[in-house]
Design a protein around this motif. Structure first.
Motif, PDB file in Angstrom:
ATOM      1  N   ASN A 250       0.832  -1.215   0.000  1.00 50.93           N
ATOM      2  CA  ASN A 250       0.000   0.000   0.000  1.00 50.93           C
ATOM      3  C   ASN A 250       0.864   1.262   0.000  1.00 50.93           C
ATOM      4  O   ASN A 250       0.389   2.345   0.301  1.00 50.93           O
ATOM      5  CB  ASN A 250      -0.955   0.007   1.199  1.00 50.93           C
ATOM      6  CG  ASN A 250      -0.211   0.002   2.528  1.00 50.93           C
ATOM      7  OD1 ASN A 250       1.021  -0.083   2.574  1.00 50.93           O
ATOM      8  ND2 ASN A 250      -0.946   0.084   3.624  1.00 50.93           N
ATOM      9  N   SER A 252       4.068   3.789  -1.824  1.00 51.00           N
ATOM     10  CA  SER A 252       4.606   4.201  -3.116  1.00 51.00           C
ATOM     11  C   SER A 252       5.659   5.283  -2.935  1.00 51.00           C
ATOM     12  O   SER A 252       5.627   6.061  -1.968  1.00 51.00           O
ATOM     13  CB  SER A 252       3.493   4.700  -4.039  1.00 51.00           C
ATOM     14  OG  SER A 252       2.709   5.691  -3.431  1.00 51.00           O
ATOM     15  N   ILE A 269      -1.805   4.366   0.265  1.00 52.91           N
ATOM     16  CA  ILE A 269      -3.164   4.328  -0.258  1.00 52.91           C
ATOM     17  C   ILE A 269      -4.087   3.750   0.821  1.00 52.91           C
ATOM     18  O   ILE A 269      -3.739   2.747   1.475  1.00 52.91           O
ATOM     19  CB  ILE A 269      -3.239   3.504  -1.562  1.00 52.91           C
ATOM     20  CG1 ILE A 269      -4.597   3.669  -2.247  1.00 52.91           C
ATOM     21  CG2 ILE A 269      -2.946   2.037  -1.322  1.00 52.91           C
ATOM     22  CD1 ILE A 269      -4.665   3.052  -3.637  1.00 52.91           C
ATOM     23  N   GLU A 296      -0.976  11.410 -13.257  1.00 51.65           N
ATOM     24  CA  GLU A 296      -1.873  10.866 -12.246  1.00 51.65           C
ATOM     25  C   GLU A 296      -1.811   9.348 -12.333  1.00 51.65           C
ATOM     26  O   GLU A 296      -1.734   8.781 -13.424  1.00 51.65           O
ATOM     27  CB  GLU A 296      -3.304  11.361 -12.441  1.00 51.65           C
ATOM     28  CG  GLU A 296      -3.481  12.839 -12.206  1.00 51.65           C
ATOM     29  CD  GLU A 296      -4.943  13.249 -12.211  1.00 51.65           C
ATOM     30  OE1 GLU A 296      -5.656  12.934 -11.238  1.00 51.65           O
ATOM     31  OE2 GLU A 296      -5.368  13.872 -13.205  1.00 51.65           O
ATOM     32  N   GLY A 317      -8.011   4.170  -5.955  1.00 53.85           N
ATOM     33  CA  GLY A 317      -7.294   5.349  -5.489  1.00 53.85           C
ATOM     34  C   GLY A 317      -6.645   6.056  -6.654  1.00 53.85           C
ATOM     35  O   GLY A 317      -6.094   5.414  -7.553  1.00 53.85           O
ATOM     36  N   ARG A 318      -6.735   7.393  -6.649  1.00 54.05           N
ATOM     37  CA  ARG A 318      -6.141   8.192  -7.727  1.00 54.05           C
ATOM     38  C   ARG A 318      -5.328   9.308  -7.092  1.00 54.05           C
ATOM     39  O   ARG A 318      -5.818  10.009  -6.195  1.00 54.05           O
ATOM     40  CB  ARG A 318      -7.252   8.755  -8.609  1.00 54.05           C
ATOM     41  CG  ARG A 318      -6.798   9.667  -9.735  1.00 54.05           C
ATOM     42  CD  ARG A 318      -7.960   9.930 -10.679  1.00 54.05           C
ATOM     43  NE  ARG A 318      -7.701  11.015 -11.615  1.00 54.05           N
ATOM     44  CZ  ARG A 318      -8.467  11.296 -12.676  1.00 54.05           C
ATOM     45  NH1 ARG A 318      -9.541  10.556 -12.925  1.00 54.05           N
ATOM     46  NH2 ARG A 318      -8.171  12.307 -13.474  1.00 54.05           N
ATOM     47  N   ILE A 319      -4.076   9.449  -7.531  1.00 56.36           N
ATOM     48  CA  ILE A 319      -3.193  10.450  -6.938  1.00 56.36           C
ATOM     49  C   ILE A 319      -2.573  11.298  -8.039  1.00 56.36           C
ATOM     50  O   ILE A 319      -2.129  10.773  -9.066  1.00 56.36           O
ATOM     51  CB  ILE A 319      -2.111   9.776  -6.065  1.00 56.36           C
ATOM     52  CG1 ILE A 319      -1.344  10.816  -5.231  1.00 56.36           C
ATOM     53  CG2 ILE A 319      -1.179   8.904  -6.880  1.00 56.36           C
ATOM     54  CD1 ILE A 319      -0.481  10.206  -4.142  1.00 56.36           C
ATOM     55  N   GLN A 327      -2.158  13.572  -2.593  1.00 53.52           N
ATOM     56  CA  GLN A 327      -2.974  12.742  -1.716  1.00 53.52           C
ATOM     57  C   GLN A 327      -3.831  11.814  -2.578  1.00 53.52           C
ATOM     58  O   GLN A 327      -4.197  12.148  -3.705  1.00 53.52           O
ATOM     59  CB  GLN A 327      -3.880  13.608  -0.825  1.00 53.52           C
ATOM     60  CG  GLN A 327      -3.141  14.564   0.104  1.00 53.52           C
ATOM     61  CD  GLN A 327      -2.337  13.853   1.177  1.00 53.52           C
ATOM     62  OE1 GLN A 327      -2.785  12.844   1.741  1.00 53.52           O
ATOM     63  NE2 GLN A 327      -1.138  14.370   1.461  1.00 53.52           N
ATOM     64  N   TRP A 328      -4.163  10.664  -2.010  1.00 52.16           N
ATOM     65  CA  TRP A 328      -5.014   9.721  -2.719  1.00 52.16           C
ATOM     66  C   TRP A 328      -6.471  10.176  -2.642  1.00 52.16           C
ATOM     67  O   TRP A 328      -6.999  10.417  -1.557  1.00 52.16           O
ATOM     68  CB  TRP A 328      -4.889   8.321  -2.131  1.00 52.16           C
ATOM     69  CG  TRP A 328      -3.560   7.683  -2.403  1.00 52.16           C
ATOM     70  CD1 TRP A 328      -2.486   7.649  -1.570  1.00 52.16           C
ATOM     71  CD2 TRP A 328      -3.166   6.997  -3.597  1.00 52.16           C
ATOM     72  NE1 TRP A 328      -1.436   6.988  -2.161  1.00 52.16           N
ATOM     73  CE2 TRP A 328      -1.823   6.576  -3.406  1.00 52.16           C
ATOM     74  CE3 TRP A 328      -3.799   6.703  -4.797  1.00 52.16           C
ATOM     75  CZ2 TRP A 328      -1.124   5.871  -4.374  1.00 52.16           C
ATOM     76  CZ3 TRP A 328      -3.101   5.997  -5.763  1.00 52.16           C
ATOM     77  CH2 TRP A 328      -1.781   5.592  -5.556  1.00 52.16           C
ATOM     78  N   GLU A 329      -7.122  10.296  -3.790  1.00 56.02           N
ATOM     79  CA  GLU A 329      -8.562  10.531  -3.871  1.00 56.02           C
ATOM     80  C   GLU A 329      -9.227   9.175  -4.089  1.00 56.02           C
ATOM     81  O   GLU A 329      -8.965   8.502  -5.081  1.00 56.02           O
ATOM     82  CB  GLU A 329      -8.895  11.456  -5.041  1.00 56.02           C
ATOM     83  CG  GLU A 329     -10.384  11.636  -5.284  1.00 56.02           C
ATOM     84  CD  GLU A 329     -10.694  12.221  -6.646  1.00 56.02           C
ATOM     85  OE1 GLU A 329     -11.013  13.422  -6.712  1.00 56.02           O
ATOM     86  OE2 GLU A 329     -10.617  11.464  -7.648  1.00 56.02           O
ATOM     87  N   MET A 330     -10.081   8.765  -3.166  1.00 53.81           N
ATOM     88  CA  MET A 330     -10.705   7.450  -3.253  1.00 53.81           C
ATOM     89  C   MET A 330     -12.036   7.540  -4.002  1.00 53.81           C
ATOM     90  O   MET A 330     -12.785   8.503  -3.864  1.00 53.81           O
ATOM     91  CB  MET A 330     -10.900   6.851  -1.864  1.00 53.81           C
ATOM     92  CG  MET A 330      -9.602   6.696  -1.080  1.00 53.81           C
ATOM     93  SD  MET A 330      -8.288   5.809  -1.979  1.00 53.81           S
ATOM     94  CE  MET A 330      -9.015   4.155  -2.098  1.00 53.81           C
TER      95      MET A 330
END
Length: 560
Positions: A250, A252, A269, A296, A317-319, A327-330
């Motif tokens: 989890n 990176s 994440i 991204e 999750g998108r960063i 930050q991770w946008e879930m």
């Protein structure tokens, strides 16, 4: 001479007769089976769902696959029983699949390719890395732990594997990731020294190396100790600044592989681990010059634990690496899905298929409840509007050891699934040899699609080149159609990985007569590492068939 009054009367009579005939004709149309009362504009029932078709068989279980050129796919299994067999009775475990005939050609291999990695050198040669144990008797294969296998693609059906006993990796690597680098060589990272359900400290390989070998040899990488035990097949993406995004478990980082230096640690994440055997899928979203190639990363799916009834994850999750404090946008993944395959479509959206809703990655009872419904993700839409559902689905379970590849004509080639060992075509979830093709909705939105021609075989970075285009009924001279040009690299597909997969939007100018386009190649190798991609031109969202295009530092670098 006849009077004017007589002439007027005759015209009136003829007009009345014509009107009566018209009314009779309309009345007949109402009852005619050949009369279509609505506009003759092209409409297809597949324009919203796409179409799923089962065509062809792979011959060997498709554990690994990669697109070789416009017509061939290289399929690799491990050394085991397969329905494709040589005259000797020994099973093949690699074939070359023909997209035109849906037939295959058997390819002999000497070493076991079980859970290996793969990628293309900048010169066009495909390299297969690592593998598994010695296998004897019926499915003979030497150990493949350190193997390097060469395959030079061709269109004439003459290519064969080449294996050199003196050319091997420094370390045993089972479950390694391979990434094509801007320099044109390969980055090989991680793995374990032997097979296992999950990585363990005593078999972990926390290092990376290069092929062809570089002077520094093998390089230690502490990140692969920090992410134990879920760190096999780590996700890797070369970034436009020349560094690399690396993800395992989890965690990176942004990593300088040339100087063995962590440039930046990113937030973990949220949720479950996403790496093997709690396998999710990952992509670097399209690189676009319009936003200065901002990066991204999208990571979707996974599983909660190594239990046969574990619940698969239903989040993504998108960063945004361009943010000052990423930050991770879930977001939702719509369905619970473990072991998904996410591939770029020619329009830059992402097609998700395969996987299951319960369990974890592995053989014999670990995978349950297949996910039959594909999805399309549009990264350009705002959160809450990115997913397209209700697509044409499948009735074939595609779980452990499944693959998917976008092919030049804009369809997705889907194969594999072998969650039983030894292979069993009669199991509840059998060893699967059937091939499916998914045709996305964009192939049914028009009766015609664009045509392109005069695409060069190879160009250099930043080079401008012209191609011819026929937009047909999609656009006429003087109109202002929406044109998009992009370069797609499908990558090497295995275990929900799509190593080196990449989508880059290209700058372009279309001539006023709508018959030619001037295109600018990617500006440098960090944007698109050297080698092959498929050039797509889209008009109003409908893609032409992709044409293979090599982008090189020097055209002479291409060796195939």
């Amino acid at each position: 001479m006849r009077s004017l009054a007589w002439t007027v009367a005759l015209v009136a009579l003829l007009g009345a007769s014509t009107q009566a005939q018209k009314e009779q004709k309309e009345e007949r149309r109402d009852f005619s089976p050949f009369y279509w009362s609505q506009s003759q504009q092209f409409m297809s029932p597949y324009a919203s769902t796409g179409k799923m078709e089962q065509i062809g068989r792979t011959g060997v279980a498709a554990m690994h696959a990669t697109l070789l050129n416009e017509n061939k796919i290289l399929i690799i299994d491990k050394a085991e029983w397969n329905e494709a067999q040589f005259d000797s009775g020994q099973s093949a475990f690699s074939v070359e699949y023909d997209l035109e005939t849906n037939d295959y050609r058997l390819l002999p291999l000497e070493t076991n390719t079980f859970c290996s990695g793969g990628g293309f050198l900048g010169n066009g040669t495909f390299i297969s890395t690592g593998g598994g144990e010695r296998v004897g008797r019926t499915w003979k294969a030497a150990p493949g732990w350190q193997s390097i296998r060469h395959f030079n693609p061709s269109l004439d059906g003459s290519s064969e594997w080449n294996e050199f006993t003196t050319g091997k990796m420094v370390e045993n690597r089972w479950y390694p990731t391979v990434e094509t680098l801007p320099e044109g060589d390969l980055f090989i990272i991680g793995g374990s020294i032997k097979g296992a359900a999950v990585n363990r400290d005593e078999i972990n390989v926390p290092s990376y190396e290069f092929w062809p070998p570089r002077s520094q040899g093998i390089v230690d990488m502490p990140f692969l100790n920090e992410t134990m035990p879920y760190n096999l097949y780590p996700f890797t993406f070369v970034l436009p600044d020349g560094n690399m995004f690396i993800f395992a478990n989890n965690q990176s980082i942004i990593f300088d592989y040339n100087n063995n230096k962590v440039v930046k640690r990113l937030p973990d994440i949220p949720g479950v681990p996403r790496s093997y055997p709690l396998t999710g899928g990952a992509l670097m979203l399209p690189l676009d010059p319009a936003n200065d190639y901002n990066v991204e990363i999208l990571i979707c799916g996974g599983s909660e634990k190594m239990k046969n009834n574990a619940v698969a994850d239903d989040t993504c999750g998108r960063i945004n690496l361009g943010d000052e404090n990423p930050q991770w946008e879930m977001d939702t993944f719509v369905h619970k899905r473990l072991m998904p395959d996410g591939v770029f479509l020619p329009d830059g959206t992402i097609f998700w298929a395969n996987g299951c809703q319960r369990g974890w990655a592995g053989y014999n009872g670990r995978n349950h409840d297949p996910t039959f419904e594909p999805l399309i993700y549009n990264p350009d839409e705002k959160k809450g509007e990115r997913w397209t559902t209700g697509l044409a689905d499948t009735n074939i379970a595609r779980m452990y050891h499944s693959v998917a590849l976008t092919i030049p004509d804009g369809r997705v080639w889907i194969a594999g699934s072998n969650s039983v060992s030894p292979p069993d075509v009669l199991a509840e979830y059998p060893t699967e040899f059937r091939v499916e093709y998914y045709s996305p909705p964009y192939l049914f939105k028009s009766a015609t699609r664009p045509l392109i021609s005069h695409v060069p075989r190879a160009v250099t970075y930043g080079q401008s080149f012209d191609i011819l285009v026929n937009l047909g009924e999609l656009a006429q001279a003087g109109s202002d159609p929406e044109i998009k040009v992009a370069l797609l690299r499908p990558g090497f597909s295995t275990h929900s990985m799509h190593m080196s997969q990449r989508y880059v939007v290209l700058k372009h100018t279309i001539d006023t007569d709508l018959q030619s386009i001037t295109i600018e190649a990617p500006p440098n190798a960090n944007i698109f590492p050297p080698g092959s991609g498929f050039l797509y031109v889209l008009c109003n969202g409908v893609p032409a068939k992709g044409a293979e295009l090599f982008v090189e530092h020097n055209v002479e670098d291409l060796m195939i």
